[in-house]
Scaffold this motif. Sequence first.
Motif, PDB file in Angstrom:
ATOM      1  N   ALA A  31       0.832  -1.203   0.000  1.00 41.61           N
ATOM      2  CA  ALA A  31       0.000   0.000   0.000  1.00 41.61           C
ATOM      3  C   ALA A  31       0.865   1.250   0.000  1.00 41.61           C
ATOM      4  O   ALA A  31       1.927   1.285   0.619  1.00 41.61           O
ATOM      5  CB  ALA A  31      -0.918   0.004   1.217  1.00 41.61           C
ATOM      6  N   ALA A  32       0.407   2.257  -0.698  1.00 44.07           N
ATOM      7  CA  ALA A  32       1.068   3.564  -0.671  1.00 44.07           C
ATOM      8  C   ALA A  32       0.889   4.161   0.728  1.00 44.07           C
ATOM      9  O   ALA A  32      -0.100   3.851   1.414  1.00 44.07           O
ATOM     10  CB  ALA A  32       0.454   4.477  -1.719  1.00 44.07           C
ATOM     11  N   ALA A  35      -2.540   5.614   1.618  1.00 41.42           N
ATOM     12  CA  ALA A  35      -3.713   4.813   1.256  1.00 41.42           C
ATOM     13  C   ALA A  35      -4.662   4.557   2.427  1.00 41.42           C
ATOM     14  O   ALA A  35      -5.873   4.486   2.236  1.00 41.42           O
ATOM     15  CB  ALA A  35      -3.270   3.493   0.643  1.00 41.42           C
ATOM     16  N   ALA A  38      -7.260   7.170   2.700  1.00 42.64           N
ATOM     17  CA  ALA A  38      -8.084   7.371   1.507  1.00 42.64           C
ATOM     18  C   ALA A  38      -9.524   6.936   1.775  1.00 42.64           C
ATOM     19  O   ALA A  38      -9.775   6.057   2.603  1.00 42.64           O
ATOM     20  CB  ALA A  38      -7.502   6.584   0.339  1.00 42.64           C
ATOM     21  N   LEU A  40     -11.698   4.755   0.949  1.00 39.14           N
ATOM     22  CA  LEU A  40     -11.952   3.465   0.309  1.00 39.14           C
ATOM     23  C   LEU A  40     -12.994   2.688   1.102  1.00 39.14           C
ATOM     24  O   LEU A  40     -13.132   2.870   2.313  1.00 39.14           O
ATOM     25  CB  LEU A  40     -10.656   2.655   0.233  1.00 39.14           C
ATOM     26  CG  LEU A  40      -9.521   3.294  -0.551  1.00 39.14           C
ATOM     27  CD1 LEU A  40      -8.253   2.483  -0.394  1.00 39.14           C
ATOM     28  CD2 LEU A  40      -9.905   3.437  -2.011  1.00 39.14           C
ATOM     29  N   SER A  44     -11.669  -2.939  -0.995  1.00 41.05           N
ATOM     30  CA  SER A  44     -10.535  -2.046  -1.275  1.00 41.05           C
ATOM     31  C   SER A  44      -9.862  -1.611   0.019  1.00 41.05           C
ATOM     32  O   SER A  44      -8.637  -1.598   0.123  1.00 41.05           O
ATOM     33  CB  SER A  44     -10.998  -0.813  -2.061  1.00 41.05           C
ATOM     34  OG  SER A  44     -11.454  -1.193  -3.337  1.00 41.05           O
ATOM     35  N   ARG A  45     -10.653  -1.259   1.022  1.00 44.96           N
ATOM     36  CA  ARG A  45     -10.111  -0.860   2.329  1.00 44.96           C
ATOM     37  C   ARG A  45      -9.334  -2.016   2.940  1.00 44.96           C
ATOM     38  O   ARG A  45      -8.240  -1.858   3.451  1.00 44.96           O
ATOM     39  CB  ARG A  45     -11.258  -0.403   3.233  1.00 44.96           C
ATOM     40  CG  ARG A  45     -10.933  -0.341   4.719  1.00 44.96           C
ATOM     41  CD  ARG A  45     -10.034   0.751   5.183  1.00 44.96           C
ATOM     42  NE  ARG A  45     -10.435   2.059   4.688  1.00 44.96           N
ATOM     43  CZ  ARG A  45      -9.570   3.050   4.516  1.00 44.96           C
ATOM     44  NH1 ARG A  45      -8.305   2.882   4.827  1.00 44.96           N
ATOM     45  NH2 ARG A  45      -9.957   4.200   4.067  1.00 44.96           N
ATOM     46  N   VAL A  48      -5.940  -2.625   1.244  1.00 38.31           N
ATOM     47  CA  VAL A  48      -4.951  -1.623   1.670  1.00 38.31           C
ATOM     48  C   VAL A  48      -4.449  -1.944   3.078  1.00 38.31           C
ATOM     49  O   VAL A  48      -3.261  -1.836   3.360  1.00 38.31           O
ATOM     50  CB  VAL A  48      -5.555  -0.201   1.585  1.00 38.31           C
ATOM     51  CG1 VAL A  48      -4.717   0.808   2.353  1.00 38.31           C
ATOM     52  CG2 VAL A  48      -5.690   0.212   0.129  1.00 38.31           C
ATOM     53  N   LEU A  78      -6.931  -0.149  -7.672  1.00 42.17           N
ATOM     54  CA  LEU A  78      -6.116   0.458  -6.615  1.00 42.17           C
ATOM     55  C   LEU A  78      -4.736   0.859  -7.125  1.00 42.17           C
ATOM     56  O   LEU A  78      -4.194   1.895  -6.728  1.00 42.17           O
ATOM     57  CB  LEU A  78      -5.993  -0.498  -5.425  1.00 42.17           C
ATOM     58  CG  LEU A  78      -7.281  -0.724  -4.626  1.00 42.17           C
ATOM     59  CD1 LEU A  78      -7.122  -1.906  -3.665  1.00 42.17           C
ATOM     60  CD2 LEU A  78      -7.688   0.529  -3.881  1.00 42.17           C
ATOM     61  N   ASP A  81      -5.223   4.002  -9.312  1.00 45.11           N
ATOM     62  CA  ASP A  81      -5.492   5.178  -8.486  1.00 45.11           C
ATOM     63  C   ASP A  81      -4.322   5.563  -7.584  1.00 45.11           C
ATOM     64  O   ASP A  81      -4.392   6.573  -6.879  1.00 45.11           O
ATOM     65  CB  ASP A  81      -6.745   4.957  -7.642  1.00 45.11           C
ATOM     66  CG  ASP A  81      -8.012   4.864  -8.485  1.00 45.11           C
ATOM     67  OD1 ASP A  81      -8.009   5.368  -9.636  1.00 45.11           O
ATOM     68  OD2 ASP A  81      -8.999   4.279  -8.003  1.00 45.11           O
ATOM     69  N   TYR A  83      -3.128   3.827  -4.946  1.00 48.15           N
ATOM     70  CA  TYR A  83      -3.236   3.372  -3.555  1.00 48.15           C
ATOM     71  C   TYR A  83      -2.363   2.153  -3.271  1.00 48.15           C
ATOM     72  O   TYR A  83      -2.027   1.868  -2.129  1.00 48.15           O
ATOM     73  CB  TYR A  83      -4.683   3.062  -3.192  1.00 48.15           C
ATOM     74  CG  TYR A  83      -5.578   4.270  -3.261  1.00 48.15           C
ATOM     75  CD1 TYR A  83      -5.271   5.418  -2.539  1.00 48.15           C
ATOM     76  CD2 TYR A  83      -6.711   4.278  -4.058  1.00 48.15           C
ATOM     77  CE1 TYR A  83      -6.080   6.544  -2.603  1.00 48.15           C
ATOM     78  CE2 TYR A  83      -7.527   5.392  -4.122  1.00 48.15           C
ATOM     79  CZ  TYR A  83      -7.211   6.521  -3.395  1.00 48.15           C
ATOM     80  OH  TYR A  83      -8.008   7.628  -3.466  1.00 48.15           O
TER      81      TYR A  83
END
Length: 108
Positions: A31-32, A35, A38, A40, A44-45, A48, A78, A81, A83
């Motif tokens: 993960a960035a 992230a 973010a 999300l 997606s959450r 991350v 992801l 974007d 993330y």
Amino acid sequence: MSDPLVRPFMLTGGRTEPFFDGLRVETQLRAAPAALSAPLRFESRRIVELCQQPRSLADLSAALLVPLGVLRVIVGDLLTDGYLRIEHQPDELSVDLIERIRDRVRAL
């Protein structure tokens, strides 16, 4: 009572092809830094959260109990974007990695 069933096409908005191509089951993702903050939702959450340490696509699929094809679409979004980022994607698979993938697939 078991969790309610969510159809895979609901997780991907009906898409079957990822925007980001070339993801393999052994691809390591991280993960960035931003992230976690973010906006999300749902899978997606969780992806991350799991990718705070490098995780392979196969590991994520097993942890989330999501089919690999569905996961590729979500992870592709992801990545697009910003993330997630690809931490490592080996050119050749080691025997150890093949055995780990086999074990993860069996776990599904």
